[in-house]
Design a protein around this motif. Structure first.
Motif, mmCIF file in Angstrom:
data_model
loop_
_atom_site.group_PDB
_atom_site.id
_atom_site.type_symbol
_atom_site.label_atom_id
_atom_site.label_comp_id
_atom_site.label_asym_id
_atom_site.label_seq_id
_atom_site.Cartn_x
_atom_site.Cartn_y
_atom_site.Cartn_z
ATOM 1 N N ALA A 44 -8.600 -17.923 3.910
ATOM 2 C CA ALA A 44 -7.307 -17.942 2.991
ATOM 3 C C ALA A 44 -7.342 -16.850 1.999
ATOM 4 C CB ALA A 44 -7.287 -19.325 2.342
ATOM 5 N N THR A 45 -8.208 -16.423 1.371
ATOM 6 C CA THR A 45 -8.303 -15.456 0.378
ATOM 7 C C THR A 45 -8.024 -14.200 0.993
ATOM 8 O OG1 THR A 45 -9.893 -16.576 -0.978
ATOM 9 C CG2 THR A 45 -9.699 -14.164 -1.498
ATOM 10 N N VAL A 46 -8.548 -13.865 2.022
ATOM 11 C CA VAL A 46 -8.353 -12.410 2.776
ATOM 12 C C VAL A 46 -6.980 -12.510 3.238
ATOM 13 C CG1 VAL A 46 -9.112 -11.138 5.017
ATOM 14 C CG2 VAL A 46 -10.965 -12.423 3.596
ATOM 15 N N LEU A 47 -6.336 -13.427 3.827
ATOM 16 C CA LEU A 47 -4.818 -13.368 4.444
ATOM 17 C C LEU A 47 -4.080 -13.284 2.894
ATOM 18 C CD1 LEU A 47 -4.879 -16.177 6.960
ATOM 19 C CD2 LEU A 47 -4.909 -13.629 7.424
ATOM 20 N N GLN A 48 -4.213 -13.855 2.079
ATOM 21 C CA GLN A 48 -3.614 -13.817 0.866
ATOM 22 C C GLN A 48 -3.316 -12.414 0.329
ATOM 23 O OE1 GLN A 48 -1.429 -16.014 -0.730
ATOM 24 N NE2 GLN A 48 -2.043 -17.939 -0.390
ATOM 25 N N THR A 49 -4.623 -11.736 0.217
ATOM 26 C CA THR A 49 -4.731 -10.265 -0.169
ATOM 27 C C THR A 49 -4.111 -9.576 0.909
ATOM 28 O OG1 THR A 49 -6.852 -10.569 -1.025
ATOM 29 C CG2 THR A 49 -6.469 -8.620 -0.679
ATOM 30 N N ALA A 50 -4.410 -9.713 2.152
ATOM 31 C CA ALA A 50 -3.552 -8.930 3.172
ATOM 32 C C ALA A 50 -2.045 -9.056 2.928
ATOM 33 C CB ALA A 50 -4.049 -9.107 4.533
ATOM 34 N N LYS A 51 -1.443 -10.314 2.831
ATOM 35 C CA LYS A 51 0.068 -10.409 2.760
ATOM 36 C C LYS A 51 0.284 -9.935 1.333
ATOM 37 C CE LYS A 51 0.717 -15.059 0.523
ATOM 38 N NZ LYS A 51 1.503 -14.483 -0.294
ATOM 39 N N GLY A 52 -0.293 -9.885 0.275
ATOM 40 C CA GLY A 52 0.129 -9.332 -0.912
ATOM 41 C C GLY A 52 0.072 -7.869 -0.937
ATOM 42 N N TRP A 53 -0.924 -7.206 -0.293
ATOM 43 C CA TRP A 53 -0.722 -5.619 -0.016
ATOM 44 C C TRP A 53 0.445 -5.394 0.909
ATOM 45 C CZ3 TRP A 53 -2.335 -2.203 -2.881
ATOM 46 C CH2 TRP A 53 -3.482 -2.260 -3.752
ATOM 47 N N LEU A 54 0.604 -6.098 1.937
ATOM 48 C CA LEU A 54 1.830 -5.838 2.965
ATOM 49 C C LEU A 54 3.129 -6.140 2.103
ATOM 50 C CD1 LEU A 54 2.859 -5.703 5.809
ATOM 51 C CD2 LEU A 54 2.710 -8.225 5.878
ATOM 52 N N PHE A 55 3.371 -7.065 1.153
ATOM 53 C CA PHE A 55 4.507 -6.991 0.566
ATOM 54 C C PHE A 55 4.831 -5.648 -0.520
ATOM 55 C CE2 PHE A 55 6.960 -8.560 -2.917
ATOM 56 C CZ PHE A 55 7.971 -9.185 -2.561
ATOM 57 N N GLY A 57 3.389 -2.783 0.004
ATOM 58 C CA GLY A 57 3.790 -1.791 0.785
ATOM 59 C C GLY A 57 5.101 -1.794 1.283
ATOM 60 N N VAL A 58 5.565 -2.590 1.700
ATOM 61 C CA VAL A 58 7.028 -2.854 2.035
ATOM 62 C C VAL A 58 8.057 -2.620 0.999
ATOM 63 C CG1 VAL A 58 8.891 -4.305 3.011
ATOM 64 C CG2 VAL A 58 6.538 -4.257 4.036
ATOM 65 N N SER A 59 7.757 -3.271 -0.162
ATOM 66 C CA SER A 59 8.671 -2.927 -1.400
ATOM 67 C C SER A 59 8.457 -1.393 -1.968
ATOM 68 C CB SER A 59 7.917 -3.846 -2.362
ATOM 69 O OG SER A 59 7.780 -5.192 -2.181
ATOM 70 N N ALA A 60 7.494 -0.836 -1.807
ATOM 71 C CA ALA A 60 7.230 0.303 -2.135
ATOM 72 C C ALA A 60 8.187 1.481 -1.163
ATOM 73 C CB ALA A 60 5.727 1.096 -2.000
ATOM 74 N N ALA A 61 8.128 1.093 -0.087
ATOM 75 C CA ALA A 61 8.928 1.595 1.135
ATOM 76 C C ALA A 61 10.367 1.397 0.831
ATOM 77 C CB ALA A 61 8.228 1.304 2.503
ATOM 78 N N VAL A 62 10.715 0.524 0.673
ATOM 79 C CA VAL A 62 12.162 0.256 0.410
ATOM 80 C C VAL A 62 12.732 0.651 -1.030
ATOM 81 C CG1 VAL A 62 13.921 -1.678 -0.184
ATOM 82 C CG2 VAL A 62 12.164 -1.908 1.536
ATOM 83 N N ILE A 63 11.746 0.916 -2.090
ATOM 84 C CA ILE A 63 12.149 1.433 -3.322
ATOM 85 C C ILE A 63 12.329 2.803 -3.128
ATOM 86 C CG2 ILE A 63 11.450 1.956 -5.607
ATOM 87 C CD1 ILE A 63 10.210 -0.877 -5.605
ATOM 88 N N TYR A 64 11.245 3.370 -2.313
ATOM 89 C CA TYR A 64 11.218 4.954 -2.096
ATOM 90 C C TYR A 64 12.545 5.315 -1.259
ATOM 91 C CZ TYR A 64 10.155 9.470 -0.273
ATOM 92 O OH TYR A 64 10.167 10.910 0.278
ATOM 93 N N ALA A 65 13.092 4.423 -0.296
ATOM 94 C CA ALA A 65 13.749 4.753 0.425
ATOM 95 C C ALA A 65 15.257 4.778 -0.241
ATOM 96 C CB ALA A 65 14.138 3.887 1.694
#
Length: 306
Positions: A44-55, A57-65
């Motif tokens: 669960a901790t690994v998945l939480q970390t992964a989904k946090g980084w995914l969020f 990364g996606v947020s950074a891409a949207v902000i950059y765009a």
């Protein structure tokens, strides 16, 4: 069309609302999925970390765009502004030299020919030519003032002193006019001597209405109202027609709504350059009150009548 543009080019408020909604939905939904599929706490901790980084990364891409899109739009706007500034410089040079010099030549030849014309009707036509040339020369000089303004000036100027000097000039150049002033000892604003042009233009906007200036009365009042220095100019004439003021109030001219001259526009531009604004109101008995509202500079302001 509006909805599509909102998605591709959102306003800051719209983007914030969407981000909060999507982010909140993502957190709730992803947490539920993690708790449902994770067999152990470590997973669960690994998945939480992964989904946090995914969020992230996606947020950074949207902000950059979005930021890059705004940056490109800003670059295009800057290019248009540079082109517009260049066009204004060219127009200013044309008005300053070509139009003024050519009109001076036309006026000179019209007056020269009129001296040798015996027919009174032809003489009147030549007077009209000379008067029209004078009007165009005056218009070119007014428009040239805009190119001479120092937009980035950090100087301060005493508006009361400018009014006194402008009133002296007005009394000397306009016979038969009565000028009353109600001025403080000092009233400082950010600007320079070019503000005299704004005061002069306000008076001219009133005097050009109605009958000739002979016998007209003009009143100029300077007072501090909160964080503004207000220069109020009024006269006893018929006032500025509403059709002359409407284009300036709405910010644009059309084929149906346009001012006859450039004085009112020039007055608006002069005030805007120094961080102020111009307002128009009906006079207490007749005419129009033209008020120049300029940001005040700290200091004492004692009222005095002149």
């Amino acid at each position: 069309m509006v909805r599509v543009r909102s998605l591709t080019d959102p306003s800051p408020r719209f983007a914030t609302v969407v981000y909060l909604f999507v982010g909140g939905t993502w957190l709730l939904a992803s947490d539920a999925v993690v708790h449902a599929v994770a067999p152990t706490q470590t997973a669960a901790t690994v998945l939480q970390t992964a989904k946090g980084w995914l969020f992230v990364g996606v947020s950074a891409a949207v902000i950059y765009a979005l930021g890059r899109r705004r940056e490109r739009r800003l670059e295009r706007s800057n290019e248009r502004l540079r082109d517009t500034a260049q066009q204004l410089q060219v127009l200013g040079r044309v008005f300053r030299h070509n139009v003024r010099n050519d009109m001076t030549v036309i006026k000179g030849y019209a007056e020269l020919v009129r001296e040798h014309v015996k027919d009174e009707a032809d003489a009147d036509r030549l007077r009209t030519v000379a008067a029209t040339a004078d009007d165009l020369i005056a218009t070119s000089e007014r428009l040239c003032v805009v190119n001479e303004l120092d937009v980035g000036t950090d100087e301060t100027v005493d508006v009361a002193a400018l009014v006194r000097r402008e009133c002296e000039r007005l009394r000397e150049t306009t016979p038969g006019i009565t000028v009353e002033t109600f001025l403080p000892d000092r009233a400082e604003v950010r600007g320079d001597d070019a503000l005299r042009r704004a005061i002069r233009t306000a008076v001219e906007c009133l005097l050009e209405q109605g009958s000739p200036t002979g016998g007209r009365r003009v009143s100029i009042t300077v007072e501090v109202a909160g964080d503004e220095v207000v220069v109020a100019v009024t006269d006893d004439g018929p006032g500025i027609p509403e059709n002359e003021l409407e284009p300036v109030r709405c910010g644009e001219e059309t084929a149906l709504v346009h001012a006859a001259g450039v004085r009112i526009w020039l007055l608006k531009w002069l005030c805007n350059v120094y961080g102020g604004r111009v307002t128009f109101a009906d006079g207490p008995t007749s005419g129009t009150v033209v008020s120049l509202r300029l940001p005040a500079v700290g200091g004492s302001h004692r009222r005095a009548g002149v």
